[in-house]
Write an enzyme that holds these catalytic residues in place. Structure first.
Site, PDB file in Angstrom:
ATOM      1  CE  LYS A 255      44.945  74.086  35.535  1.00 21.30           C
ATOM      2  NZ  LYS A 255      44.892  73.936  34.303  1.00 21.30           N
ATOM      3  CB  THR A 312      48.842  75.065  33.715  1.00 22.08           C
ATOM      4  OG1 THR A 312      48.265  73.714  34.146  1.00 22.08           O
ATOM      5  CG2 THR A 312      47.862  75.684  32.697  1.00 22.08           C
TER       6      THR A 312
END
Length: 399
Positions: A255, A312
């Protein structure tokens, strides 16, 4: 109010992240592991421990502190995330030992009760004590390891001995070896039980006591979970159990790279549709990579995978996302990285991911595109190349 309601619910028993009424199948600790590092890869920092130092974990107190009360706990690494975790652990009045490399930072924490460089918004709890002596950390029962991923192995190897339980909070893959952090920790501290803490977390929110949920993946299974979850859980910080250490690590590592890509989309002004599509297709890459290396799909669909990815990829509070924004706005990767005091782990992980994906025959076009951007490729040309890829089925296709 809403925060009080959260605290009341947080007092309920802790559960597994997936299927809390049953124990998921235990995976072998070494699943998905790339070949071990050669002796030549061992770090010189291990010599810093000096002659006659003990190796392995410090055993014999059965998880209790020297006073026979609660387990002793500390945090190795005083960046923004390490500072936030120390503050969270101390929120119930517990003594917390915090290791920082810089003597000036240790002095600031102990005297001014602040960390002006990495997390200026935090005012340290009075029960946090900072030290620059790694040997002090060796005799804790539980240590949260929050160093930059590329330095975690050298820090652990410099310790004269190790805590019973090491909880790894760094997200990344070691560049020199291609090893996940739990494998690096096993090599450096073979006598310690390893766990991984990962999930959608911004340091300033955790330090402020805002509600947060994470995955706590325990290589030692339920026995380790029963030992360390009461040490880590707080009313506003709720861990969920998993035994899928590989999945927890891969979610956090991949990620970070995808967040850079989403930041580039934002920096180029390509809109919310493009960002949402990139998150979904990036998640497909995360699944392909993770399942190939032994992770479980349900782990990656949870807090440490999809949950962390959504957070994120949506906010400039993310160092990786903000790096991508700057790249999209025309910044040069080398200059942007040189100017940063804090670490955007995705920039270090991208080339390792590309190499591992090629080794295993895994299509990861978005990750590959980010690697190109970090090498200096033009962002608009990279986006054009991605959009020009052949049309294909959304599901069941290797890329």
């Amino acid at each position: 109010d809403a925060r009080d309601a959260f605290r009341r619910s947080a007092a309920q028993p802790l559960h597994r992240q997936c299927g809390h009424d049953r124990l998921g199948g235990m995976r072998a600790t070494g699943a998905g592991r790339v070949p071990a590092r050669s002796a030549g890869h061992r770090r010189k920092a291990a010599l810093a421990a000096g002659p006659g130092c003990r190796t392995g974990a410090r055993r014999g107190r059965e998880g209790m502190s020297a006073t026979g009360s609660s387990p002793s706990v500390g945090v190795i690494g005083a960046g923004a995330w390490g500072t936030a975790l120390a503050q969270m652990l101390a929120s119930d009045g517990r003594d917390v030992l915090l290791w920082a490399r810089e003597e000036a930072l240790v002095e600031e924490i102990n005297s001014a009760r602040t960390n002006s460089v990495y997390l200026p918004s935090a005012q340290f709890a009075p029960t946090i004590r900072a030290t620059s002596d790694l040997a002090e950390m060796a005799y804790l029962d539980v240590a949260l390891v929050v160093t930059p991923a590329q330095h975690m192995g050298s820090v652990l190897e410099a310790m004269p001995s190790h805590p019973n339980d090491l909880v790894l909070c760094s997200k990344g893959i070691e560049a020199g070896s291609g090893q996940l952090m739990n494998h690096v920790a096993q090599d450096a501290a073979p006598g310690s039980a390893i766990a991984v803490l990962s999930g959608p977390t911004f340091a300033h929110e955790v330090a402020a006591g805002l509600p947060t949920a994470v995955t706590l993946a325990c290589a030692g299974g339920e026995a380790q979970w029963d030992r360390i979850s009461p040490v880590i859980a707080r009313p506003a910080f709720r861990p969920y159990y998993s035994d899928d250490v590989i999945g927890a690590e891969i979610g956090g590592s991949v990620k970070n790279v995808l967040a850079i890509a989403c930041g580039v989309v934002n920096g180029l002004g390509l809109g919310q549709n493009a960002r949402a599509a990139l998150i979904a297709r990036g998640y497909a890459e995360m699944l392909r990579f993770g399942e190939t290396l032994g992770a479980r799909a349900e782990t990656l669909a949870g807090l440490c995978g999809l949950g962390d990815l959504v957070l994120t990829c949506s906010s400039t509070s993310s160092r990786n996302f903000s790096l991508g924004v700057a790249l999209g706005e025309g910044g040069k990767a080398s200059e942007l990285m040189a100017d940063r005091r804090t670490v955007a782990e995705g920039a270090h992980t991208a080339p390792v991911l590309v190499e591992l994906a090629a080794r295993h025959g895994i299509a990861m076009p978005i990750v590959t595109a980010v690697y190109g951007l970090l090498k200096g490729d033009d962002p608009r040309a990279v986006v054009s190349d991605l959009l020009a890829r052949p049309l294909r089925a959304e599901q069941g296709h290797p890329g």
